[in-house]
Motif scaffolding. Structure first.
Motif, PDB file in Angstrom:
ATOM      1  N   ASP A   1     -16.929   9.210  32.630  1.00 36.70           N
ATOM      2  CA  ASP A   1     -16.246  10.490  32.842  1.00 36.70           C
ATOM      3  C   ASP A   1     -16.718  11.231  34.092  1.00 36.70           C
ATOM      4  OD1 ASP A   1     -18.715  11.230  31.911  1.00 36.70           O
ATOM      5  OD2 ASP A   1     -18.000  12.240  30.109  1.00 36.70           O
ATOM      6  N   GLU A   2     -17.550  10.582  34.908  1.00 35.91           N
ATOM      7  CA  GLU A   2     -17.985  11.174  36.174  1.00 35.91           C
ATOM      8  C   GLU A   2     -17.436  10.339  37.334  1.00 35.91           C
ATOM      9  OE1 GLU A   2     -22.184  11.907  36.403  1.00 35.91           O
ATOM     10  OE2 GLU A   2     -22.302  12.424  34.269  1.00 35.91           O
ATOM     11  N   GLN A   3     -16.625  10.970  38.184  1.00 34.71           N
ATOM     12  CA  GLN A   3     -15.977  10.256  39.269  1.00 34.71           C
ATOM     13  C   GLN A   3     -16.983   9.646  40.242  1.00 34.71           C
ATOM     14  OE1 GLN A   3     -12.905   9.354  39.625  1.00 34.71           O
ATOM     15  NE2 GLN A   3     -13.194   8.422  41.659  1.00 34.71           N
ATOM     16  N   ASN A   4     -18.080  10.372  40.520  1.00 35.79           N
ATOM     17  CA  ASN A   4     -19.079   9.830  41.459  1.00 35.79           C
ATOM     18  C   ASN A   4     -19.728   8.562  40.927  1.00 35.79           C
ATOM     19  OD1 ASN A   4     -20.475  11.272  39.462  1.00 35.79           O
ATOM     20  ND2 ASN A   4     -22.185  11.740  40.827  1.00 35.79           N
ATOM     21  N   GLN A   5     -19.895   8.478  39.606  1.00 39.04           N
ATOM     22  CA  GLN A   5     -20.445   7.261  38.994  1.00 39.04           C
ATOM     23  C   GLN A   5     -19.451   6.110  39.095  1.00 39.04           C
ATOM     24  OE1 GLN A   5     -23.462   6.352  37.350  1.00 39.04           O
ATOM     25  NE2 GLN A   5     -24.166   8.131  38.509  1.00 39.04           N
ATOM     26  N   ILE A   6     -18.180   6.395  38.859  1.00 37.58           N
ATOM     27  CA  ILE A   6     -17.152   5.367  38.976  1.00 37.58           C
ATOM     28  C   ILE A   6     -17.126   4.790  40.381  1.00 37.58           C
ATOM     29  CG2 ILE A   6     -14.632   5.041  39.118  1.00 37.58           C
ATOM     30  CD1 ILE A   6     -14.336   6.674  36.607  1.00 37.58           C
ATOM     31  N   GLU A   7     -17.198   5.663  41.370  1.00 44.28           N
ATOM     32  CA  GLU A   7     -17.162   5.206  42.767  1.00 44.28           C
ATOM     33  C   GLU A   7     -18.400   4.388  43.112  1.00 44.28           C
ATOM     34  OE1 GLU A   7     -16.636   8.726  45.089  1.00 44.28           O
ATOM     35  OE2 GLU A   7     -14.569   9.071  44.387  1.00 44.28           O
ATOM     36  N   TYR A   8     -19.554   4.833  42.617  1.00 44.31           N
ATOM     37  CA  TYR A   8     -20.803   4.111  42.905  1.00 44.31           C
ATOM     38  C   TYR A   8     -20.802   2.733  42.251  1.00 44.31           C
ATOM     39  CZ  TYR A   8     -25.803   3.015  42.900  1.00 44.31           C
ATOM     40  OH  TYR A   8     -27.018   2.399  43.056  1.00 44.31           O
ATOM     41  N   ILE A   9     -20.424   2.682  40.974  1.00 40.37           N
ATOM     42  CA  ILE A   9     -20.391   1.400  40.258  1.00 40.37           C
ATOM     43  C   ILE A   9     -19.358   0.464  40.888  1.00 40.37           C
ATOM     44  CG2 ILE A   9     -19.905   0.288  38.042  1.00 40.37           C
ATOM     45  CD1 ILE A   9     -20.880   2.955  36.728  1.00 40.37           C
ATOM     46  N   SER A  10     -18.203   1.014  41.257  1.00 45.80           N
ATOM     47  CA  SER A  10     -17.159   0.198  41.898  1.00 45.80           C
ATOM     48  C   SER A  10     -17.663  -0.428  43.187  1.00 45.80           C
ATOM     49  CB  SER A  10     -15.922   1.056  42.189  1.00 45.80           C
ATOM     50  OG  SER A  10     -15.319   1.521  41.011  1.00 45.80           O
ATOM     51  N   SER A  11     -18.460   0.330  43.960  1.00 41.99           N
ATOM     52  CA  SER A  11     -18.983  -0.197  45.223  1.00 41.99           C
ATOM     53  C   SER A  11     -19.949  -1.349  44.984  1.00 41.99           C
ATOM     54  CB  SER A  11     -19.674   0.913  46.024  1.00 41.99           C
ATOM     55  OG  SER A  11     -20.879   1.331  45.404  1.00 41.99           O
ATOM     56  N   ILE A  12     -20.717  -1.269  43.902  1.00 43.94           N
ATOM     57  CA  ILE A  12     -21.649  -2.358  43.581  1.00 43.94           C
ATOM     58  C   ILE A  12     -20.886  -3.594  43.119  1.00 43.94           C
ATOM     59  CG2 ILE A  12     -23.599  -3.073  42.144  1.00 43.94           C
ATOM     60  CD1 ILE A  12     -24.386  -0.110  41.962  1.00 43.94           C
ATOM     61  N   VAL A  13     -19.851  -3.388  42.305  1.00 46.31           N
ATOM     62  CA  VAL A  13     -19.028  -4.519  41.855  1.00 46.31           C
ATOM     63  C   VAL A  13     -18.372  -5.202  43.051  1.00 46.31           C
ATOM     64  CG1 VAL A  13     -17.020  -5.216  40.494  1.00 46.31           C
ATOM     65  CG2 VAL A  13     -18.625  -3.529  39.565  1.00 46.31           C
ATOM     66  N   SER A  14     -17.899  -4.409  44.022  1.00 43.31           N
ATOM     67  CA  SER A  14     -17.294  -4.977  45.234  1.00 43.31           C
ATOM     68  C   SER A  14     -18.323  -5.768  46.032  1.00 43.31           C
ATOM     69  CB  SER A  14     -16.700  -3.857  46.093  1.00 43.31           C
ATOM     70  OG  SER A  14     -15.637  -3.214  45.415  1.00 43.31           O
ATOM     71  N   MET A  15     -19.563  -5.277  46.065  1.00 46.36           N
ATOM     72  CA  MET A  15     -20.650  -5.991  46.747  1.00 46.36           C
ATOM     73  C   MET A  15     -20.913  -7.329  46.060  1.00 46.36           C
ATOM     74  SD  MET A  15     -24.613  -4.713  47.226  1.00 46.36           S
ATOM     75  CE  MET A  15     -24.033  -3.014  47.413  1.00 46.36           C
ATOM     76  N   TRP A  16     -20.932  -7.296  44.730  1.00 47.46           N
ATOM     77  CA  TRP A  16     -21.155  -8.518  43.936  1.00 47.46           C
ATOM     78  C   TRP A  16     -20.030  -9.524  44.157  1.00 47.46           C
ATOM     79  CZ3 TRP A  16     -18.499 -10.149  39.296  1.00 47.46           C
ATOM     80  CH2 TRP A  16     -19.119 -11.219  38.634  1.00 47.46           C
ATOM     81  N   GLU A  17     -18.810  -9.010  44.242  1.00 48.23           N
ATOM     82  CA  GLU A  17     -17.637  -9.854  44.476  1.00 48.23           C
ATOM     83  C   GLU A  17     -17.793 -10.643  45.777  1.00 48.23           C
ATOM     84  OE1 GLU A  17     -12.796  -9.144  44.763  1.00 48.23           O
ATOM     85  OE2 GLU A  17     -14.181  -7.506  45.212  1.00 48.23           O
ATOM     86  N   LYS A  18     -18.264  -9.969  46.823  1.00 43.22           N
ATOM     87  CA  LYS A  18     -18.446 -10.635  48.119  1.00 43.22           C
ATOM     88  C   LYS A  18     -19.598 -11.634  48.075  1.00 43.22           C
ATOM     89  CE  LYS A  18     -16.623  -6.713  50.717  1.00 43.22           C
ATOM     90  NZ  LYS A  18     -16.961  -5.578  51.606  1.00 43.22           N
ATOM     91  N   GLN A  19     -20.686 -11.252  47.399  1.00 46.90           N
ATOM     92  CA  GLN A  19     -21.846 -12.145  47.308  1.00 46.90           C
ATOM     93  C   GLN A  19     -21.519 -13.407  46.543  1.00 46.90           C
ATOM     94  OE1 GLN A  19     -25.229 -10.104  45.654  1.00 46.90           O
ATOM     95  NE2 GLN A  19     -25.520  -8.778  47.446  1.00 46.90           N
ATOM     96  N   LEU A  20     -20.769 -13.267  45.455  1.00 44.84           N
ATOM     97  CA  LEU A  20     -20.457 -14.406  44.597  1.00 44.84           C
ATOM     98  C   LEU A  20     -19.286 -15.222  45.141  1.00 44.84           C
ATOM     99  CD1 LEU A  20     -21.687 -15.399  41.866  1.00 44.84           C
ATOM    100  CD2 LEU A  20     -19.712 -14.378  40.741  1.00 44.84           C
ATOM    101  N   GLY A  21     -18.483 -14.590  45.977  1.00 49.30           N
ATOM    102  CA  GLY A  21     -17.303 -15.283  46.496  1.00 49.30           C
ATOM    103  C   GLY A  21     -16.203 -15.398  45.471  1.00 49.30           C
ATOM    104  N   CYS A  22     -16.139 -14.439  44.556  1.00 47.81           N
ATOM    105  CA  CYS A  22     -15.114 -14.457  43.510  1.00 47.81           C
ATOM    106  C   CYS A  22     -14.086 -13.363  43.812  1.00 47.81           C
ATOM    107  CB  CYS A  22     -15.749 -14.236  42.141  1.00 47.81           C
ATOM    108  SG  CYS A  22     -16.582 -12.634  41.977  1.00 47.81           S
ATOM    109  N   VAL A  23     -13.142 -13.195  42.898  1.00 52.43           N
ATOM    110  CA  VAL A  23     -12.147 -12.130  43.013  1.00 52.43           C
ATOM    111  C   VAL A  23     -12.280 -11.225  41.793  1.00 52.43           C
ATOM    112  CG1 VAL A  23      -9.687 -11.587  43.090  1.00 52.43           C
ATOM    113  CG2 VAL A  23     -10.554 -13.609  44.283  1.00 52.43           C
ATOM    114  N   CYS A  24     -12.408  -9.925  42.034  1.00 51.22           N
ATOM    115  CA  CYS A  24     -12.546  -8.967  40.939  1.00 51.22           C
ATOM    116  C   CYS A  24     -11.360  -8.011  40.912  1.00 51.22           C
ATOM    117  CB  CYS A  24     -13.841  -8.161  41.077  1.00 51.22           C
ATOM    118  SG  CYS A  24     -15.332  -9.138  40.856  1.00 51.22           S
ATOM    119  N   ASP A  25     -10.716  -7.949  39.768  1.00 57.00           N
ATOM    120  CA  ASP A  25      -9.639  -6.987  39.534  1.00 57.00           C
ATOM    121  C   ASP A  25     -10.289  -5.810  38.799  1.00 57.00           C
ATOM    122  OD1 ASP A  25      -7.425  -5.547  38.833  1.00 57.00           O
ATOM    123  OD2 ASP A  25      -6.502  -7.097  37.605  1.00 57.00           O
TER     124      ASP A  25
END
Length: 232
Positions: A10-34
């Protein structure tokens, strides 16, 4: 590899922060995240009842109205596959997390390195999951494990998928459905597709799945016997 991930906080800043980490993981793993984001448990559930194909859930425990623990309990009533990661400022809920088979608890402020490690652990667990197929039935998206499917039969522009517990009628050709499955399935007839794992007897004119008898097309007897032996 593709992963469908939900972030519920329920906190937008947390959503944005977590999303940025997931995007980082996506690039590191070479996968696709929806990635889908939700500001409440209720908003997530509204979406989830229409599409239950999520792989990883990142749930804030301390949300208003319905909290992350209660949300996870509702999800677990009909989904044992999805990996659940709780995010919390308080650890008095840890015991309840075991009830829903949570993969991990992450404490706020979230360590990016730790979340990257936990996401990788979730991916490893998901990779060991058995083969599955996604169908749309009565307006709902359903994930079926191949091990549950006994056979499928066609009726004009529809097929009925018979599983151990229920039947699903979907608008799709049997040929299109066959292409989505592994080679553990065999087309015994223009109208029937069966799981080789569930066949109990083969005769010249039919195959049996327990007490169920299905027709075998002429000329397929030798081929299905050979295929059946190779898969068992």
């Amino acid at each position: 590899m593709k992963y469908k991930i939900a972030i519920c906080d329920d906190e937008q800043n947390q959503i944005e922060y977590i999303s940025s980490i997931v995007s980082m993981w996506e690039k590191q793993l070479g996968c696709v995240c929806d990635i889908s984001t939700f500001h409440s448990a209720e908003a997530f559930l509204f979406d989830y009842w229409e599409d239950r194909t999520y792989d990883i859930l990142l749930l804030d425990v301390e949300m208003k109205n319905m909290n992350g623990i209660e949300l996870a309990k509702r999800i677990r009533k009909n989904n044992n596959r999805v990996e659940i990661i709780f995010i919390t400022s308080h650890f008095e809920f840890v015991g309840e997390g075991y009830e829903v088979d949570a993969l991990h608890y992450l404490s706020k402020p979230i360590s990016a390195d730790k979340l990257l490690q936990v996401l990788t652990k979730a991916a490893e667990k998901l990779s060991s999951e058995p083969s599955s197929v996604v169908i749309v039935c009565d307006g709902e998206t359903v994930k079926l494990y191949e091990s549950e499917i006994l056979y499928a039969e066609s009726f004009l522009h529809y097929i009925v998928i018979h599983t151990k517990d229920t039947e699903y009628k979907i608008k799709e050709s049997i040929s299109a459905f066959e292409k989505k499955l592994s080679d553990d399935f065999y087309r015994i007839h223009r109208s029937y597709l069966v799981s080789l794992k569930h066949i109990t007897r083969i005769s010249r004119t039919s195959i049996h799945i327990g007490s169920i008898e299905l027709p075998l097309s002429r000329g397929k007897y030798d081929d299905i016997n050979r295929t059946f032996i190779e898969h068992n």
